[in-house]
Design an enzyme around this catalytic site. Structure first.
Site, PDB file in Angstrom:
ATOM      1  CG  ASP A 131      -1.761  -1.274   1.050  1.00 31.26           C
ATOM      2  OD1 ASP A 131      -2.665  -1.471   0.544  1.00 31.26           O
ATOM      3  OD2 ASP A 131      -1.518  -2.315   2.066  1.00 31.26           O
ATOM      4  CE  LYS A 135      -5.653  11.993   1.184  1.00 28.94           C
ATOM      5  NZ  LYS A 135      -6.826  11.456   1.950  1.00 28.94           N
TER       6      LYS A 135
HETATM    7  C1  LIG Z   1      -1.969  -2.896  -2.143  1.00 33.96           C
HETATM    8  S1  LIG Z   1      -2.221  -4.730  -1.723  1.00 33.96           S
HETATM    9  C2  LIG Z   1      -1.147  -5.605  -2.634  1.00 33.96           C
HETATM   10  C3  LIG Z   1      -1.612  -7.011  -2.729  1.00 33.96           C
HETATM   11  C4  LIG Z   1      -0.922  -7.962  -3.762  1.00 33.96           C
HETATM   12  N1  LIG Z   1       0.649  -8.170  -3.454  1.00 33.96           N
HETATM   13  C5  LIG Z   1      -1.214  -7.812  -5.165  1.00 33.96           C
HETATM   14  O1  LIG Z   1       0.086  -7.024  -5.896  1.00 33.96           O
HETATM   15  O2  LIG Z   1      -2.126  -7.665  -5.608  1.00 33.96           O
HETATM   16  C6  LIG Z   1      -1.335  -4.973  -0.176  1.00 33.96           C
HETATM   17  C7  LIG Z   1      -1.531  -5.745   0.876  1.00 33.96           C
HETATM   18  O3  LIG Z   1      -0.605  -5.904   1.964  1.00 33.96           O
HETATM   19  C8  LIG Z   1      -1.174  -6.282   3.057  1.00 33.96           C
HETATM   20  N2  LIG Z   1      -0.604  -5.796   4.138  1.00 33.96           N
HETATM   21  C9  LIG Z   1      -0.321  -4.492   4.352  1.00 33.96           C
HETATM   22  N3  LIG Z   1       0.468  -4.396   5.475  1.00 33.96           N
HETATM   23  C10 LIG Z   1       0.644  -5.567   6.138  1.00 33.96           C
HETATM   24  C11 LIG Z   1       1.434  -6.131   7.124  1.00 33.96           C
HETATM   25  N4  LIG Z   1       1.909  -5.259   8.041  1.00 33.96           N
HETATM   26  N5  LIG Z   1       1.471  -7.676   7.333  1.00 33.96           N
HETATM   27  C12 LIG Z   1       0.851  -8.290   6.137  1.00 33.96           C
HETATM   28  N6  LIG Z   1       0.041  -7.570   5.329  1.00 33.96           N
HETATM   29  C13 LIG Z   1       0.162  -6.527   5.189  1.00 33.96           C
HETATM   30  C14 LIG Z   1      -2.778  -5.607   2.898  1.00 33.96           C
HETATM   31  O4  LIG Z   1      -3.584  -6.303   3.598  1.00 33.96           O
HETATM   32  C15 LIG Z   1      -3.198  -5.795   1.407  1.00 33.96           C
HETATM   33  O5  LIG Z   1      -3.621  -7.029   1.058  1.00 33.96           O
END
Ligand SMILES: C[S@@+](CC[C@H](N)C(=O)[O-])C[C@H]1O[C@@H](n2cnc3c(N)ncnc32)[C@H](O)[C@@H]1O
Length: 225
Positions: A131, A135
Site C-alpha cells: 500500500d 498522503k
Molecule cells: C495493495 S495490496 C497488494 C496485494 C498483492 N501483493 C497484489 O499485488 O495484488 C497490499 C496488501 O498488503 C497487506 N498488508 C499491508 N500491511 C501488511 C502487514 N504489515 N502485514 C501483512 N500484510 C500487510 C494488505 O492487507 C494488502 O492486502
C-alpha cells in the site's frame, strides 16, 4: 521492534465480505495450511522437498503466490497477509491447484519478521505492490521503513534477496534510496531491476498499468560478510 512500529500499522483491516467459497476454504483448509505466527517455522519438516525458502509479504488475494508455487514446485513459499478474504482465496487456490508448497501466516508482517522467522533463514522476500499511503501525513504507515528493512535483512541468508515492486513512483524512489543507504544490502542492478520472469502480474499491478503508471522492480541482495 520499536514502539512506533508497534503502534502505527501499515494496514487497515477492511470489512470486505468473504464469498461463500472463501469462507468454506478458510473453515476447512486453514488448519492444514495456516501456521501460527508465534512459533518459529520448521522449514525442513514443513517442506522436505523444497530447496528455496521464500516469504511473500502482503499477498493480497494470492494471485502471484499460487502461480509461483505452481511454476516452482521446489520453492517453499510462506505468504503473510492480514486480510482474511485474501487468506480464504489463497486457500481456495491451493486446493484447486493441489499445491503443497505454500503455507500462510495471517498476521502483521512486522511481527512475523521479528518473531516467526529465524535469523539468516530465507533465500528471498517478495513484497509486491505494498500500500503506497500517498498522503504525506500517512507516510508513517508505509510498510517499508528503516526498522522494517533491518528486520528483513536480518532474516535473509547472505546472498538472499529482497524484491519489492510498486507502481507508485515517489514510493519507489523512497524505497530505492532507503535500500541503497542500508549497509549490508547491495543493488543487484544499476537502479531499477528488470521485471524477473518469476513475478506474475497481479491485480494491483494491472490497476497501475491501466492508470499508465510505471511499474518499478527493486531487487537488493544481502552481502556476505
Ligand atoms: C495493495 S495490496 C497488494 C496485494 C498483492 N501483493 C497484489 O499485488 O495484488 C497490499 C496488501 O498488503 C497487506 N498488508 C499491508 N500491511 C501488511 C502487514 N504489515 N502485514 C501483512 N500484510 C500487510 C494488505 O492487507 C494488502 O492486502
Amino acid at each position: 521492534m520499536s514502539d512506533s512500529l508497534r503502534r502505527v500499522r501499515s494496514y487497515v483491516i477492511r470489512t470486505t465480505r468473504m464469498s461463500e467459497a472463501q469462507k468454506r476454504s478458510y473453515r476447512e483448509l486453514s488448519e492444514k495450511w495456516v501456521l501460527p505466527y508465534d512459533r518459529t517455522i520448521d522449514w525442513e519438516s514443513e517442506f522436505p522437498e523444497c530447496r528455496r525458502r521464500i516469504v511473500e509479504i502482503g499477498f493480497g488475494m494470492g494471485d502471484a503466490t499460487w502461480r509461483i508455487a505452481r511454476d516452482h514446485s521446489d520453492w517453499a513459499l510462506v505468504g503473510v497477509e492480514v486480510h482474511r478474504p485474501g487468506v480464504g482465496k489463497l486457500l481456495w487456490w491451493l486446493e484447486q491447484e493441489e499445491l503443497t508448497n505454500v503455507r500462510i501466516i495471517e498476521h502483521d508482517a512486522v511481527e512475523v519478521l521479528a518473531v516467526t522467522l529465524r535469523s539468516e533463514s530465507l533465500d528471498g522476500i517478495h513484497i509486491w505492490f505494498p500500500d503506497p499511503w500517498p498522503k504525506k501525513r500517512h507516510h508513517k504507515r508505509r510498510l517499508i521503513q528503516p526498522d522494517f528493512i533491518q528486520s528483513a535483512k536480518e532474516v535473509l541468508k547472505p546472498g538472499g534477496y529482497i524484491h519489492i515492486a510498486t507502481d507508485w513512483e515517489p514510493y519507489a524512489e523512497h524505497i530505492l534510496q532507503l535500500l541503497s543507504d542500508t549497509p549490508g544490502l547491495a543493488n543487484r542492478y544499476d537502479g531499477w531491476a528488470p521485471k524477473p520472469d518469476y513475478r506474475p502480474e497481479t491485480k494491483f499491478e494491472n490497476k497501475g498499468i491501466a492508470a499508465e503508471r510505471s511499474i518499478r522492480d527493486i531487487i537488493f541482495m544481502k552481502e556476505s560478510i
